[in-house]
Structure formats: C-alpha cells, structure tokens
Design an enzyme around this catalytic site. Structure first.
Site, short mmCIF file in Angstrom:
data_model
loop_
_atom_site.label_atom_id
_atom_site.label_comp_id
_atom_site.label_asym_id
_atom_site.label_seq_id
_atom_site.Cartn_x
_atom_site.Cartn_y
_atom_site.Cartn_z
N GLU A 75 -1.10 -13.09 8.65
CA GLU A 75 -1.75 -11.84 8.24
C GLU A 75 -3.19 -11.77 8.77
OE1 GLU A 75 -0.01 -9.64 7.08
OE2 GLU A 75 1.44 -10.32 5.58
N HIS A 94 -5.62 -12.02 -0.40
CA HIS A 94 -4.32 -11.31 -0.41
C HIS A 94 -3.33 -12.14 -1.22
CE1 HIS A 94 -0.56 -9.55 0.55
NE2 HIS A 94 -0.24 -10.36 1.55
N HIS A 96 0.48 -12.12 -3.74
CA HIS A 96 1.74 -11.47 -4.08
C HIS A 96 1.90 -11.51 -5.60
CE1 HIS A 96 3.52 -12.64 0.13
NE2 HIS A 96 2.45 -11.87 0.21
N TYR A 121 -14.09 -2.91 -16.41
CA TYR A 121 -14.19 -4.02 -15.48
C TYR A 121 -13.43 -3.79 -14.18
CZ TYR A 121 -16.70 -6.43 -19.06
OH TYR A 121 -17.67 -6.75 -19.98
N HIS A 161 4.62 -5.03 -1.26
CA HIS A 161 4.11 -6.32 -0.74
C HIS A 161 3.11 -6.97 -1.68
CE1 HIS A 161 2.71 -8.53 3.18
NE2 HIS A 161 2.59 -9.31 2.12
#
Length: 213
Positions: A75, A94, A96, A121, A161
C-alpha cells in the site's frame, strides 16, 4: 543509521505492537508509515504489526526508491499520496479494524462525511472522513483517489477495506485511528436509534478551540 531515525523505528514497533495486541489489526493486515526528512519509514509487507523488528522496517527515499529494511507494504502508493497532498501529515495509519471496516461496507453511508460528529473527540482528533471507492489492495489507483481529494481530508475509509488516518506525528495518527474505530463502533451500535449529533455550532466551537485536522 542516525539515532533519531532509530528512535522513530522503535516507536513504530512499540505503537504497532500495541495496536495489534488490542485487536485493531489481525494477521498481517494493516500498515503504518512515518515521514522523515530524507524519506518515509513503512511497515514491511507480510509482517504482523505485533512483530516488527525496528531495524528491518522498510525505508523509501523521497523519490519512492526502496533504500533500507525489508520490502515495504504493497500500500506504499496510499501512504505517499497522503504525504504529497497533506504537508502537515507526519504519519499515516491504515487498519482493517472491525467497526470502521463494517461502515465501509454499508450502502447508505454519506460518502462525504461517513463519520458524523457523534462525539467531540472524533471532531477534535479525526475530523471529516471521506468514503472512497473500492480498489484492489496494492493498486496504484488508491494513491490517485487520495490525490484527487487535494488534502482536504485527514482520514478516509477505503470502500470494503478499512480506515486510513493521518496525523501530525505517529502518536497522533495512532490515537486518531483508535478514535475513529471507537466512533464507528458507536455508529453501528446506534443504527436504527434516534441519535443526536453535535450541531454545526458545537462543531465550529470545537474547531475554533482545538483547531482543524
């Protein structure tokens, strides 16, 4: 290797292990990067976030060439695009993570604001979140999708994703990613319920007091 870079590598290993141990990442899913003066450190491909060796964390130079450590995450394009369009970004996370990924799979999410202002927040640490269309993991098109946003969003959900969150430094990016995940959990839990969001005035007050992302 300069001591400052080694310190960043050690921080990456420590914070990534924390994310992994608390279930924000499973298996070899997820990737993290930090911007340096002379390049970008990235988690290697096919390595769990809970098992990083600081010296083996990948490094690419400012032109995108792999110059040190193991082979970087596939990525890489995603991370580069954030740094190119958001000069204030010092790190990108990143994941999942379950609940944010669940939101990215829903068909009735507002693509321009898929994490509405449910709590102060999420406004303070994450800001507005854009849902971008699905592309195959590792596809260079992911970078194009981020560049098309022109730096307007500090965080996105990749369709089907998961979340990608930037921050001024690694600690800020990790905290923002955690805040996004917890807010996504609340949003899914509250679906179908009469829910009160923060008003535009309340959001503006937070942005005036704490700044925008």
């Amino acid at each position: 290797m300069k001591p400052a870079e080694l310190n960043v590598r050690e921080d990456m290993a420590r914070l990534c292990k924390s994310l992994f141990n608390r279930g924000f990442s499973v298996g070899t899913a997820g990737n993290v990067s930090v911007r340096l003066e002379d390049g970008i450190l990235m988690t290697p491909t096919n390595v769990t976030l809970g098992d990083l060796v600081p010296e083996r964390i990948a490094k690419i130079d400012l032109e995108g060439n792999h110059v040190a450590g193991d082979r970087p995450t596939k990525e890489v394009f995603l991370h580069q695009a954030f740094y190119e369009t958001r000069p204030q970004a010092g790190a990108v996370v990143h994941l999942h993570s379950t609940w944010a990924t669940a939101l990215s799979c829903l068909t009735d999410v507002n693509a321009d604001d898929c994490i509405p202002p449910l709590t102060p927040y999420v406004v303070m640490r994450v800001g507005a979140v854009k849902l971008v269309p699905y592309v195959k993991p590792g596809d260079p098109k992911s970078g194009e999708l981020i560049r098309d946003l022109n730096g307007q969003y500090g965080a996105v959900l990749l369709g089907n994703h998961g979340p990608v969150v930037s921050g001024k430094d690694l600690f800020s990016a990790v905290c923002a990613a955690e805040e996004l995940e917890e807010t996504a959990k609340l949003l899914v839990a509250l679906r179908g319920q009469k829910t009160k969001l923060l008003s535009e005035e309340e959001v503006a007050e937070l942005q005036t007091t704490f700044g925008t992302i």
